[in-house]
Design an enzyme around this catalytic site. Structure first.
Site, PDB file in Angstrom:
ATOM      1  N   LEU A 344       3.817 -13.042 -13.748  1.00  0.00           N
ATOM      2  CA  LEU A 344       3.778 -14.335 -13.068  1.00  0.00           C
ATOM      3  C   LEU A 344       2.378 -14.654 -12.565  1.00  0.00           C
ATOM      4  O   LEU A 344       2.012 -15.809 -12.411  1.00  0.00           O
ATOM      5  CB  LEU A 344       4.737 -14.327 -11.873  1.00  0.00           C
ATOM      6  CG  LEU A 344       6.231 -14.224 -12.207  1.00  0.00           C
ATOM      7  CD1 LEU A 344       7.031 -13.976 -10.933  1.00  0.00           C
ATOM      8  CD2 LEU A 344       6.709 -15.496 -12.893  1.00  0.00           C
ATOM      9  N   GLY A 345       1.619 -13.616 -12.263  1.00  0.00           N
ATOM     10  CA  GLY A 345       0.284 -13.877 -11.760  1.00  0.00           C
ATOM     11  C   GLY A 345      -0.399 -12.607 -11.305  1.00  0.00           C
ATOM     12  O   GLY A 345       0.181 -11.520 -11.326  1.00  0.00           O
ATOM     13  N   GLY A 347      -2.209 -11.260  -8.052  1.00  0.00           N
ATOM     14  CA  GLY A 347      -2.530 -11.514  -6.654  1.00  0.00           C
ATOM     15  C   GLY A 347      -3.629 -10.594  -6.177  1.00  0.00           C
ATOM     16  O   GLY A 347      -4.116  -9.744  -6.923  1.00  0.00           O
ATOM     17  N   GLY A 348      -4.020 -10.767  -4.936  1.00  0.00           N
ATOM     18  CA  GLY A 348      -5.071  -9.950  -4.358  1.00  0.00           C
ATOM     19  C   GLY A 348      -4.657  -8.489  -4.248  1.00  0.00           C
ATOM     20  O   GLY A 348      -5.493  -7.605  -4.179  1.00  0.00           O
ATOM     21  N   PHE A 349      -3.367  -8.225  -4.240  1.00  0.00           N
ATOM     22  CA  PHE A 349      -2.922  -6.848  -4.034  1.00  0.00           C
ATOM     23  C   PHE A 349      -2.302  -6.250  -5.276  1.00  0.00           C
ATOM     24  O   PHE A 349      -1.817  -5.143  -5.263  1.00  0.00           O
ATOM     25  CB  PHE A 349      -1.930  -6.792  -2.874  1.00  0.00           C
ATOM     26  CG  PHE A 349      -2.544  -7.263  -1.599  1.00  0.00           C
ATOM     27  CD1 PHE A 349      -3.276  -6.394  -0.815  1.00  0.00           C
ATOM     28  CD2 PHE A 349      -2.431  -8.581  -1.200  1.00  0.00           C
ATOM     29  CE1 PHE A 349      -3.865  -6.816   0.353  1.00  0.00           C
ATOM     30  CE2 PHE A 349      -3.023  -9.012  -0.029  1.00  0.00           C
ATOM     31  CZ  PHE A 349      -3.747  -8.135   0.749  1.00  0.00           C
ATOM     32  N   GLY A 350      -2.305  -7.000  -6.359  1.00  0.00           N
ATOM     33  CA  GLY A 350      -1.749  -6.471  -7.594  1.00  0.00           C
ATOM     34  C   GLY A 350      -1.022  -7.531  -8.377  1.00  0.00           C
ATOM     35  O   GLY A 350      -0.839  -8.648  -7.908  1.00  0.00           O
ATOM     36  N   VAL A 352       2.009  -9.514 -10.367  1.00  0.00           N
ATOM     37  CA  VAL A 352       3.387  -9.857 -10.027  1.00  0.00           C
ATOM     38  C   VAL A 352       4.147 -10.167 -11.315  1.00  0.00           C
ATOM     39  O   VAL A 352       3.646 -10.870 -12.193  1.00  0.00           O
ATOM     40  CB  VAL A 352       3.439 -11.089  -9.102  1.00  0.00           C
ATOM     41  CG1 VAL A 352       4.871 -11.344  -8.639  1.00  0.00           C
ATOM     42  CG2 VAL A 352       2.537 -10.899  -7.906  1.00  0.00           C
ATOM     43  N   LYS A 366       6.112  -6.943  -7.377  1.00  0.00           N
ATOM     44  CA  LYS A 366       4.662  -6.827  -7.222  1.00  0.00           C
ATOM     45  C   LYS A 366       4.252  -5.375  -7.353  1.00  0.00           C
ATOM     46  O   LYS A 366       4.779  -4.503  -6.676  1.00  0.00           O
ATOM     47  CB  LYS A 366       4.239  -7.379  -5.858  1.00  0.00           C
ATOM     48  CG  LYS A 366       2.725  -7.342  -5.629  1.00  0.00           C
ATOM     49  CD  LYS A 366       2.357  -7.877  -4.258  1.00  0.00           C
ATOM     50  CE  LYS A 366       2.242  -9.368  -4.237  1.00  0.00           C
ATOM     51  NZ  LYS A 366       0.904  -9.889  -4.401  1.00  0.00           N
ATOM     52  N   ASP A 463      -5.070 -14.158   4.438  1.00  0.00           N
ATOM     53  CA  ASP A 463      -5.376 -14.690   3.111  1.00  0.00           C
ATOM     54  C   ASP A 463      -4.541 -15.936   2.808  1.00  0.00           C
ATOM     55  O   ASP A 463      -3.905 -16.034   1.764  1.00  0.00           O
ATOM     56  CB  ASP A 463      -5.149 -13.598   2.060  1.00  0.00           C
ATOM     57  CG  ASP A 463      -5.886 -13.894   0.760  1.00  0.00           C
ATOM     58  OD1 ASP A 463      -6.740 -14.813   0.749  1.00  0.00           O
ATOM     59  OD2 ASP A 463      -5.605 -13.212  -0.246  1.00  0.00           O
TER      60      ASP A 463
END
Ligand SMILES: *[C@@H]1O[C@H](CO)[C@@H](O)[C@H](O)[C@H]1NC(C)=O
Ligand SMILES: *[C@@H]1O[C@H](CO)[C@@H](O)[C@H](O)[C@H]1NC(C)=O
Ligand SMILES: *[C@@H]1O[C@H](CO)[C@@H](O)[C@H](O)[C@H]1NC(C)=O
Ligand SMILES: *[C@@H]1O[C@H](CO)[C@@H](O)[C@H](O)[C@H]1NC(C)=O
Ligand SMILES: *[C@@H]1O[C@H](CO)[C@@H](O)[C@H](O)[C@H]1NC(C)=O
Ligand SMILES: *[C@@H]1O[C@H](CO)[C@@H](O)[C@H](O)[C@H]1NC(C)=O
Ligand SMILES: *[C@@H]1O[C@H](CO)[C@@H](O)[C@H](O)[C@H]1NC(C)=O
Ligand SMILES: *[C@@H]1O[C@H](CO)[C@@H](O)[C@H](O)[C@H]1NC(C)=O
Length: 657
Positions: A344-345, A347-350, A352, A366, A463
């Site tokens: 799906l995308g 993100g800053g933390f990993g 998804v 995630k 964030d």
């Protein structure tokens, strides 16, 4: 609500009963023995154990001390503590005095096994009909009444409403009055309900008990609250009131043997007001007509409602439930082995992924890109427990986690509409009308206000940006990724804040000096609001515009009273009122002022947004404009890795303004 919970508890209790029951006892005392392991309330708190082995050693020692006290001295109350080290444990157990010594120990055994479900929480409690066990990381022995105290009502209404209410009511008043004066703070008594219609006499049984470590006054206060909680249960045939320092229960069914009843009359002499009130209530109800009864019933109906809401939290510490654990192999197959197609995308933390669980439920998974040290794992579980207890309609629900596979995974509810950036700048730009945009602005403020001010731990998001605001089916906002910044290793937080934040949204004091407060979120929120109104990215310079970044442009238009020019050209001008545009832009500019102290809190913003006043008296101060931003932004688009040095380089230029 209460009833459902109650029934559930009964069920749970029934399951446990079969588990713990010692066979040897069965033969000897099969008839009478009843430790009354009917679960009334439980909870865990404070997931901040710093040294698990030390904590468990202390916890085990404390429990074994309690057990010794109960067994050797046949006592019904004990406290014990292990305060060495950094993870102290204070614990208390209390059995109802009418239980036999063996039943008391049995109830305690069940409570210990139940409370161990709290695993590494340094607070926990279990309240059964028969006993009560609690531990915390600090002393609590003198606590009496705390928020979350509650009355748990039965589900059957007494057949003789008036006489039952009168008899039970006066019994409870008597107990409330007498118990604090009795040595050991325990009383059991009963009252005959004389039948008027020949339907058979009924007896009401009741007990009251305070923790032996509270003061007489404390016991009084606690029972007073308990009595008020139980009043709304009448005329049900059963009711229990639980609180930190006391317990009050009545029932039309005998729950202790007759020889346990005490004569409390001597303790009622000189009883004063409460006693009189009890008699008056009794007499009034007994002799009153239909009108009074109707009035009473109405009162009970009305007063019962709010009780369902303040469940939990009885012992002061906010109740946290552990996260649901998912199996790695289930998640792997749900996401088609974390396939690119399900992604799906990023993100800053990993990354998804979209996942479809076996039961058909769609979730977002995630993959956390953090180190997998033991320390990180312990942190992970603490944080995840915390996050999974955040429930707000403008915040994404964390459904559970998986820490047993090669990666740490978080499982979130899935939002089909994806994130706000797609609707503001992306492929679906221009598809949100003014009303939808203002709903998103208000909802996002509400979600942040909850994280900052209402959840029992202040969570700073760090964030906030349009790609972290997801939209549900009705285009209401749901903030994602909160709580995760806390997972970054301690020694990295200061440096990594520059990664954690996204330039353009990051408050200057945080980007430059690493000074973090909830006002950093306020700043980012202000930037997001400007983006929603204008349809322009904060980091983008529009060629048709004045050649400035969004914030600078908004400020100049505000100074010249030209707010409306900022509005997204895709919006229908008949859709919005200029004064509403003005208000929202000014609120956004309040949020982006350079001094954190001047920025409003998120709850203030909610009030401002919903209010009709136009803030005319508020003078705004100028935001900080980062000249070097253009360069920084240009660099980051080609290589994210180099943004640290760029951000550092921009420091000197920025502080000059
Ligand atoms: C009342 O609750 C008990 C257990 O708590 C349950 O067995 C019973 O069916 C309930 N009765 C009604 C009328 O709901
Ligand atoms: C945890 O506590 C024990 C003592 O109970 C100590 O020996 C051990 O070193 C501690 N561990 C850490 C990581 O502090
Ligand atoms: C504490 O007791 C539990 C249950 O008896 C046991 O599983 C655990 O290993 C014990 N922990 C320590 C540190 O003694
Ligand atoms: C039992 O009671 C006696 C006298 O009150 C006390 O000295 C002793 O410590 C108690 N035993 C335990 C295990 O608490
Ligand atoms: C855990 O947090 C609570 C409240 O924040 C605090 O009172 C307690 O001392 C902490 N315990 C440990 C072991 O850090
Ligand atoms: C908690 O512990 C009890 C007894 O050990 C067990 O039966 C139960 O399934 C556990 N889980 C929950 C959620 O209560
Ligand atoms: C109910 O109690 C009254 C007074 O104690 C007594 O006279 C009467 O016989 C009792 N009735 C029944 C059905 O037990
Ligand atoms: C009280 O009654 C129960 C049975 O109902 C009996 O087992 C117990 O021994 C009695 N206790 C006393 C102190 O007489």
């Amino acid at each position: 609500m209460n009833r459902k919970i109650h029934q559930l508890c009964m069920l749970l209790a029934a399951t446990i009963t079969t588990l713990w029951w010692p066979r040897t006892c069965l033969i000897i005392t099969a008839v009478d023995a009843d430790p009354q392991i009917n679960l009334l309330n439980r909870g865990c708190s404070q997931y901040n154990v710093t040294n698990a082995s030390e904590f468990y050693t202390n916890l085990n020692a404390t429990f074994s001390d309690l057990r010794t006290q109960l067994m050797e001295n046949s006592s019904h109350f004990a406290t014990a503590q292990q305060v060495r080290g950094s993870n102290p444990v204070y614990a208390m157990v209390q059995c109802r005095n009418y239980l036999s010594a063996a039943d008391c120990v049995a109830c305690f055994t069940a409570a210990v096994s139940q409370i161990r479900n709290c695993s590494a929480a340094n607070g926990g409690r279990v309240i059964y009909d028969g006993c009560f066990l609690r531990y915390e990381s600090a002393g609590f022995y003198d606590q009496t009444t705390l928020p979350g105290n509650v009355g748990l009502c039965g589900n059957i209404t007494a057949s003789q409403v008036t006489s039952f209410t009168a008899a039970a009511g006066s019994l409870l008043v008597d107990l409330q009055l007498a118990t604090p004066k009795i040595n050991g703070f325990f009383a059991a008594t009963r009252n005959e309900v004389v039948s008027s219609g020949g339907s058979g006499n009924v007896t009401v049984y009741a007990v009251a008990q305070c923790a032996e470590t509270v003061s007489k006054i404390g016991c009084q206060d606690c029972l007073n609250v308990a009595y008020n909680n139980l009043q709304s249960c009448l005329p049900d045939t059963d009711g229990r009131a639980v609180d930190a320092g006391c317990f009050l229960r009545y029932s039309s069914t005998a729950f202790f043997s007759d020889n346990q009843t005490m004569n409390i009359a001597p303790f009622l002499k000189g009883g004063g007001n409460s006693r009189k009130k009890g008699i008056i209530i009794g007499v009034a109800v007994g002799g009153g007509g239909l009108l009074l009864i109707v009035g009473f019933l109405l009162y009970f109906k009305l007063s019962r409602k709010p009780m369902a809401d303040h469940r939990g939290d009885i012992l002061g510490a906010t109740e946290l439930q552990g996260p649901v654990n998912y199996k790695y192999k289930d998640l792997k197959s749900a996401t088609k082995n974390f396939s690119e197609e399900n992604k799906l995308g990023e993100g800053g933390f990993g990354d998804v992924y979209k996942g479809t669980l076996n039961n058909g439920k769609i979730v977002a998974v995630k993959k956390l890109a953090i180190l997998q040290s033991d320390r990180a794992k312990a942190n992970f579980l603490n944080e995840v427990t915390l996050i999974s207890n955040v429930h707000h309609r403008n915040l994404i629900r964390l459904l559970g986690c998986c820490s047993k596979g090669p990666e740490l995974l978080l499982i979130y509810e899935y939002m089909a509409n994806s994130s706000l950036d797609r609707f503001i700048f992306g492929p679906r730009k221009g598809s949100l009308n003014w009303k939808q945009r203002t709903d998103i602005i208000i909802g996002t403020a509400r979600g942040l206000a909850y994280l900052h001010e209402e959840f029992h731990v202040c969570i700073i998001h760090r964030d906030i940006k349009t790609s972290n605001i997801l939209l549900d089916d009705s285009f209401q906002p749901r903030i994602a990724d909160f709580g995760l910044a806390r997972l970054l290793p301690d020694d990295k937080t200061h440096l990594s804040t520059r990664f954690a934040g996204t330039l353009g949204y990051t408050a200057p004091e945080y980007a430059i000096h690493g000074q973090l407060s909830e006002k950093a979120d306020t700043y980012s929120y202000g930037v997001v609001v400007l983006e929603i109104i204008s349809g322009q990215r904060s980091s983008e310079v529009k060629s048709d515009a004045m050649g400035e970044f969004l914030l600078e442009k908004a400020w100049k238009l505000y100074e010249n009273g030209l707010h409306v020019e900022l509005v997204d050209a895709t919006l229908d001008p008949n859709d919005y009122k200029p004064e509403d545009v003005k208000k929202i832009i000014e609120i956004a500019l309040m949020c982006t002022q350079s001094s954190p102290a001047l920025r409003p809190t998120m709850s203030e913003i909610v009030v401002l947004l919903k209010g009709t006043s136009y803030l005319e008296n508020r003078s705004l101060t100028r935001p900080v404009f980062i000249d070097s931003d253009k360069r920084v932004q240009g660099d980051t688009s080609t290589s994210t890795g180099s943004s640290t040095s760029n951000a550092t380089a921009s420091t000197s230029q920025l502080s000059g303004r």
